[in-house]
Write a protein that holds these residues in place. Structure first.
Motif, short mmCIF file in Angstrom:
data_model
loop_
_atom_site.label_atom_id
_atom_site.label_comp_id
_atom_site.label_asym_id
_atom_site.label_seq_id
_atom_site.Cartn_x
_atom_site.Cartn_y
_atom_site.Cartn_z
N GLU A 38 0.83 -1.30 -0.11
CA GLU A 38 -0.02 0.03 0.00
C GLU A 38 0.77 1.07 0.11
O GLU A 38 0.55 2.30 -0.69
CB GLU A 38 -0.89 0.11 1.14
N SER A 39 1.93 1.19 0.67
CA SER A 39 2.82 2.34 0.84
C SER A 39 3.28 2.68 -0.49
O SER A 39 3.92 4.08 -0.82
CB SER A 39 4.10 2.10 1.65
N SER A 40 3.42 1.77 -1.48
CA SER A 40 3.93 2.16 -2.76
C SER A 40 3.10 3.16 -3.55
O SER A 40 3.52 3.79 -4.31
CB SER A 40 4.38 1.12 -3.72
N PHE A 41 1.97 3.25 -3.06
CA PHE A 41 0.82 4.10 -3.63
C PHE A 41 0.80 5.61 -2.82
O PHE A 41 0.24 6.47 -3.20
CB PHE A 41 -0.58 3.66 -3.66
N TYR A 42 1.27 5.42 -1.79
CA TYR A 42 1.31 6.72 -0.80
C TYR A 42 2.72 7.01 -0.37
O TYR A 42 3.35 6.59 0.54
CB TYR A 42 0.38 6.56 0.23
N HIS A 44 4.12 9.15 1.21
CA HIS A 44 4.26 9.95 2.31
C HIS A 44 4.09 8.73 3.45
O HIS A 44 4.40 9.12 4.82
CB HIS A 44 3.22 11.18 2.62
N TYR A 45 3.69 7.50 3.21
CA TYR A 45 3.79 6.44 4.28
C TYR A 45 5.17 6.17 4.90
O TYR A 45 6.18 6.15 3.83
CB TYR A 45 2.88 5.11 3.75
N GLN A 61 4.11 1.34 10.46
CA GLN A 61 3.93 2.04 9.32
C GLN A 61 3.12 3.27 9.86
O GLN A 61 1.91 3.14 10.45
CB GLN A 61 2.99 1.57 8.23
N TYR A 63 2.02 7.73 9.23
CA TYR A 63 2.28 8.87 8.00
C TYR A 63 1.77 10.11 8.54
O TYR A 63 0.98 10.15 9.33
CB TYR A 63 1.52 8.40 6.75
N GLU A 65 -0.70 13.38 8.25
CA GLU A 65 -1.94 13.49 7.55
C GLU A 65 -2.08 14.66 6.78
O GLU A 65 -2.91 15.66 6.77
CB GLU A 65 -3.03 13.82 8.84
N GLU A 67 -3.01 14.53 3.51
CA GLU A 67 -4.15 14.59 2.54
C GLU A 67 -5.48 15.09 3.46
O GLU A 67 -6.45 15.47 2.65
CB GLU A 67 -4.64 13.20 2.12
#
Length: 101
Positions: A38-42, A44-45, A61, A63, A65, A67
């Motif tokens: 999932e972090s590959s799509f976000y 900032h994770y 994990q 991140y 906030e 967004e």
């Protein structure tokens, strides 16, 4: 007891995804492999392996906030300590290390 947080890399990601939890915890904790994917799509994770000395004992994990427009707030998306190491205070130390960052 020396507890550190280290990047999840090609050298340790298999150790991270092979960490285990109890059957009862499975309803509350995602698979580490899913969280890393999932972090590959976000971007900032932040993924960190939790180490005791030189052994991977957990995963966290988190991140910022961004967004939600709340740059001063952080969210812990995934947090686990391997079943063999639970109850030893490692999770508390890891959480304190994340807060300090």
């Amino acid at each position: 007891m020396n507890v550190t947080l280290r990047n999840v890399t090609k050298d340790n990601w298999l150790d991270v995804i092979h960490l285990e939890i109890t059957k009862e915890q499975e309803d509350y904790v995602a698979l580490n492999s899913e969280s890393i994917a999932e972090s590959s799509f976000y971007p900032h994770y932040v993924n960190r392996a939790i180490y005791r000395e030189d052994e991977v004992v957990g995963f966290i994990q988190y991140y910022q906030e961004l967004e939600e427009g709340l740059p001063d707030e952080f969210y812990i998306a995934q947090f686990m300590v391997d079943v063999k190491y639970q109850g030893q205070g490692l999770g508390k130390i890891a959480t304190e290390l994340v807060i300090k960052r």
